[in-house]
Design a protein around this motif. Structure first.
Motif, PDB file in Angstrom:
ATOM      1  N   THR A 162      -7.468  -0.884 -14.577  1.00 51.27           N
ATOM      2  CA  THR A 162      -7.340  -1.831 -13.462  1.00 51.27           C
ATOM      3  C   THR A 162      -8.647  -2.566 -13.160  1.00 51.27           C
ATOM      4  O   THR A 162      -8.629  -3.693 -12.692  1.00 51.27           O
ATOM      5  CB  THR A 162      -6.849  -1.107 -12.196  1.00 51.27           C
ATOM      6  N   SER A 163      -9.789  -1.929 -13.426  1.00 53.28           N
ATOM      7  CA  SER A 163     -11.068  -2.574 -13.131  1.00 53.28           C
ATOM      8  C   SER A 163     -11.442  -3.636 -14.156  1.00 53.28           C
ATOM      9  O   SER A 163     -12.214  -4.544 -13.867  1.00 53.28           O
ATOM     10  CB  SER A 163     -12.184  -1.524 -13.049  1.00 53.28           C
ATOM     11  N   ARG A 164     -10.888  -3.524 -15.367  1.00 51.11           N
ATOM     12  CA  ARG A 164     -11.232  -4.473 -16.436  1.00 51.11           C
ATOM     13  C   ARG A 164     -10.159  -5.546 -16.646  1.00 51.11           C
ATOM     14  O   ARG A 164     -10.279  -6.362 -17.544  1.00 51.11           O
ATOM     15  CB  ARG A 164     -11.449  -3.708 -17.749  1.00 51.11           C
ATOM     16  N   THR A 165      -9.100  -5.518 -15.859  1.00 45.72           N
ATOM     17  CA  THR A 165      -8.028  -6.508 -16.001  1.00 45.72           C
ATOM     18  C   THR A 165      -7.820  -7.182 -14.652  1.00 45.72           C
ATOM     19  O   THR A 165      -7.374  -6.561 -13.697  1.00 45.72           O
ATOM     20  CB  THR A 165      -6.721  -5.836 -16.461  1.00 45.72           C
ATOM     21  N   SER A 166      -8.107  -8.472 -14.601  1.00 47.85           N
ATOM     22  CA  SER A 166      -8.147  -9.195 -13.330  1.00 47.85           C
ATOM     23  C   SER A 166      -6.795  -9.274 -12.628  1.00 47.85           C
ATOM     24  O   SER A 166      -6.725  -9.266 -11.397  1.00 47.85           O
ATOM     25  CB  SER A 166      -8.672 -10.620 -13.560  1.00 47.85           C
ATOM     26  N   LEU A 167      -5.711  -9.360 -13.384  1.00 45.14           N
ATOM     27  CA  LEU A 167      -4.410  -9.597 -12.773  1.00 45.14           C
ATOM     28  C   LEU A 167      -3.585  -8.343 -12.537  1.00 45.14           C
ATOM     29  O   LEU A 167      -2.483  -8.415 -12.002  1.00 45.14           O
ATOM     30  CB  LEU A 167      -3.595 -10.574 -13.635  1.00 45.14           C
ATOM     31  N   LEU A 168      -4.116  -7.198 -12.944  1.00 46.59           N
ATOM     32  CA  LEU A 168      -3.381  -5.957 -12.686  1.00 46.59           C
ATOM     33  C   LEU A 168      -3.775  -5.402 -11.325  1.00 46.59           C
ATOM     34  O   LEU A 168      -4.955  -5.294 -11.011  1.00 46.59           O
ATOM     35  CB  LEU A 168      -3.670  -4.915 -13.767  1.00 46.59           C
ATOM     36  N   PRO A 169      -2.800  -5.012 -10.518  1.00 49.53           N
ATOM     37  CA  PRO A 169      -3.112  -4.467  -9.191  1.00 49.53           C
ATOM     38  C   PRO A 169      -3.564  -3.022  -9.283  1.00 49.53           C
ATOM     39  O   PRO A 169      -3.428  -2.365 -10.314  1.00 49.53           O
ATOM     40  CB  PRO A 169      -1.762  -4.558  -8.473  1.00 49.53           C
ATOM     41  N   GLY A 170      -4.099  -2.539  -8.170  1.00 44.10           N
ATOM     42  CA  GLY A 170      -4.392  -1.109  -8.095  1.00 44.10           C
ATOM     43  C   GLY A 170      -3.079  -0.356  -8.064  1.00 44.10           C
ATOM     44  O   GLY A 170      -2.224  -0.602  -7.209  1.00 44.10           O
ATOM     45  N   ILE A 171      -2.860   0.545  -8.998  1.00 45.62           N
ATOM     46  CA  ILE A 171      -1.579   1.231  -9.112  1.00 45.62           C
ATOM     47  C   ILE A 171      -1.788   2.732  -9.131  1.00 45.62           C
ATOM     48  O   ILE A 171      -2.867   3.223  -9.439  1.00 45.62           O
ATOM     49  CB  ILE A 171      -0.814   0.784 -10.380  1.00 45.62           C
ATOM     50  N   GLN A 172      -0.746   3.458  -8.804  1.00 46.80           N
ATOM     51  CA  GLN A 172      -0.800   4.906  -8.745  1.00 46.80           C
ATOM     52  C   GLN A 172      -0.114   5.502  -9.966  1.00 46.80           C
ATOM     53  O   GLN A 172       0.850   4.943 -10.499  1.00 46.80           O
ATOM     54  CB  GLN A 172      -0.102   5.416  -7.474  1.00 46.80           C
ATOM     55  N   LEU A 173      -0.612   6.664 -10.398  1.00 49.18           N
ATOM     56  CA  LEU A 173       0.054   7.376 -11.483  1.00 49.18           C
ATOM     57  C   LEU A 173       1.398   7.905 -10.996  1.00 49.18           C
ATOM     58  O   LEU A 173       1.501   8.493  -9.927  1.00 49.18           O
ATOM     59  CB  LEU A 173      -0.811   8.537 -11.960  1.00 49.18           C
ATOM     60  N   ASP A 174       2.406   7.685 -11.798  1.00 48.67           N
ATOM     61  CA  ASP A 174       3.739   8.162 -11.448  1.00 48.67           C
ATOM     62  C   ASP A 174       4.534   8.342 -12.735  1.00 48.67           C
ATOM     63  O   ASP A 174       4.196   7.765 -13.766  1.00 48.67           O
ATOM     64  CB  ASP A 174       4.445   7.158 -10.536  1.00 48.67           C
ATOM     65  N   SER A 175       5.568   9.136 -12.689  1.00 56.62           N
ATOM     66  CA  SER A 175       6.408   9.334 -13.869  1.00 56.62           C
ATOM     67  C   SER A 175       7.332   8.133 -14.042  1.00 56.62           C
ATOM     68  O   SER A 175       8.070   7.772 -13.113  1.00 56.62           O
ATOM     69  CB  SER A 175       7.247  10.608 -13.715  1.00 56.62           C
ATOM     70  N   PRO A 176       7.312   7.481 -15.208  1.00 54.75           N
ATOM     71  CA  PRO A 176       8.181   6.331 -15.429  1.00 54.75           C
ATOM     72  C   PRO A 176       9.639   6.744 -15.527  1.00 54.75           C
ATOM     73  O   PRO A 176       9.967   7.808 -16.032  1.00 54.75           O
ATOM     74  CB  PRO A 176       7.675   5.759 -16.760  1.00 54.75           C
ATOM     75  N   ASP A 177      10.537   5.882 -15.021  1.00 53.03           N
ATOM     76  CA  ASP A 177      11.958   6.184 -15.119  1.00 53.03           C
ATOM     77  C   ASP A 177      12.636   5.364 -16.210  1.00 53.03           C
ATOM     78  O   ASP A 177      13.847   5.420 -16.383  1.00 53.03           O
ATOM     79  CB  ASP A 177      12.658   5.951 -13.775  1.00 53.03           C
ATOM     80  N   ARG A 178      11.830   4.598 -16.970  1.00 53.06           N
ATOM     81  CA  ARG A 178      12.373   3.840 -18.097  1.00 53.06           C
ATOM     82  C   ARG A 178      11.248   3.587 -19.095  1.00 53.06           C
ATOM     83  O   ARG A 178      10.069   3.680 -18.760  1.00 53.06           O
ATOM     84  CB  ARG A 178      12.986   2.518 -17.632  1.00 53.06           C
ATOM     85  N   ALA A 179      11.631   3.264 -20.310  1.00 55.38           N
ATOM     86  CA  ALA A 179      10.663   3.110 -21.389  1.00 55.38           C
ATOM     87  C   ALA A 179       9.926   1.787 -21.343  1.00 55.38           C
ATOM     88  O   ALA A 179       8.799   1.678 -21.836  1.00 55.38           O
ATOM     89  CB  ALA A 179      11.359   3.264 -22.743  1.00 55.38           C
ATOM     90  N   VAL A 180      10.535   0.749 -20.750  1.00 52.53           N
ATOM     91  CA  VAL A 180       9.929  -0.583 -20.693  1.00 52.53           C
ATOM     92  C   VAL A 180       9.842  -1.024 -19.239  1.00 52.53           C
ATOM     93  O   VAL A 180      10.847  -1.054 -18.526  1.00 52.53           O
ATOM     94  CB  VAL A 180      10.758  -1.606 -21.511  1.00 52.53           C
ATOM     95  N   GLY A 181       8.619  -1.369 -18.797  1.00 50.71           N
ATOM     96  CA  GLY A 181       8.433  -1.793 -17.427  1.00 50.71           C
ATOM     97  C   GLY A 181       9.042  -3.157 -17.166  1.00 50.71           C
ATOM     98  O   GLY A 181       9.096  -4.020 -18.052  1.00 50.71           O
ATOM     99  N   ARG A 182       9.473  -3.392 -15.919  1.00 51.40           N
ATOM    100  CA  ARG A 182      10.113  -4.660 -15.562  1.00 51.40           C
ATOM    101  C   ARG A 182       9.249  -5.502 -14.637  1.00 51.40           C
ATOM    102  O   ARG A 182       9.698  -6.519 -14.105  1.00 51.40           O
ATOM    103  CB  ARG A 182      11.463  -4.389 -14.911  1.00 51.40           C
ATOM    104  N   SER A 183       8.016  -5.067 -14.408  1.00 52.88           N
ATOM    105  CA  SER A 183       7.095  -5.853 -13.591  1.00 52.88           C
ATOM    106  C   SER A 183       5.680  -5.541 -14.022  1.00 52.88           C
ATOM    107  O   SER A 183       5.430  -4.545 -14.714  1.00 52.88           O
ATOM    108  CB  SER A 183       7.277  -5.528 -12.102  1.00 52.88           C
TER     109      SER A 183
END
Length: 221
Positions: A162-183
């Motif tokens: 997140t610190s090296r990518t300008s457009l990515l927001p601060g995000i929390q670690l969580d277990s994904p519920d699908r293989a491909v993200g939609r946002s």
């Protein structure tokens, strides 16, 4: 009761063990500038919160990867409990066969994780400890420590992303519920906590295939 303390880079974990029962477990932040008196206050407050009488603590053992904090916590234990804690490290007999170039250099956290895993599972074992750093140990069928690896922990990896990518927001670690993200927010999370660990386990098991099928044990903070 035996007071167990693990001093990690990010947190200090404390547990009270009485027989086979864990009476309490708690964590405080690791602070490299705190004095022994401040840690003494922290410990006394935690014992009061969990209803632990100081006289009930018969012994203390500490595993630390932060030398400067170890000295402060050890002094705090002496002041508060009038006990001399055992320190996991060279000179302490754990029964672990460490087959490294320099066995004395093996980290206390790795030693403690290996001994605990051997008490619960039959080797050969691959032990993954996911803390500030993610570490892996490989134990052969006789329980001997053959080696391992160290890589950045999940939080460090996420912070770097997140610190090296300008457009990515601060995000929390969580277990994904699908293989491909939609946002944009959930796409970076997909398998960030799985791919590296799975690949490391596969590589370690493959490198030591002559030892048979490994059991993998995972610990996390």
């Amino acid at each position: 009761m035996i007071l167990t303390i693990e001093i990690g880079n990010s947190t200090i974990t404390l547990g009270g063990v009485e027989g086979d029962e864990i009476r309490f477990e708690c964590r405080i932040n690791t602070d490299r500038v705190k004095t022994s008196d401040t840690y003494c206050i922290d410990l006394k407050t935690l014992f009061e919160i969990y209803g632990i009488e100081l006289s009930a603590i018969e012994g203390v053992i500490i595993a630390s990867v932060v030398p400067q904090v170890l000295n402060s916590v050890r002094t705090a234990i002496r002041k508060l409990l009038n006990l001399e804690p055992l320190i996991v490290g060279p000179g302490l007999k754990t029964g672990l066969d460490i087959r490294l170039d320099n066995p004395a250099a093996m980290g206390a956290g790795l030693v403690a994780a290996d001994v605990a895993a051997l008490a619960e599972y039959k080797p050969p074992l691959i032990i993954i400890d996911m803390g500030t750093a993610t570490t892996m140990s490989v134990l052969d069928p006789n329980g001997a420590h053959l080696g391992g690896c160290v890589c950045p922990g999940l939080k460090i990896s996420l912070d770097a992303l997140t610190s090296r990518t300008s457009l990515l927001p601060g995000i929390q670690l969580d277990s994904p519920d699908r293989a491909v993200g939609r946002s944009t927010a959930d796409a970076p999370l997909e398998h960030i906590d799985e791919q590296g660990v799975e690949q490391a386990v596969e590589n370690a098991a493959g490198a030591h295939a002559d030892h048979g099928n490994f059991c993998a044990a995972l610990t996390a903070q």
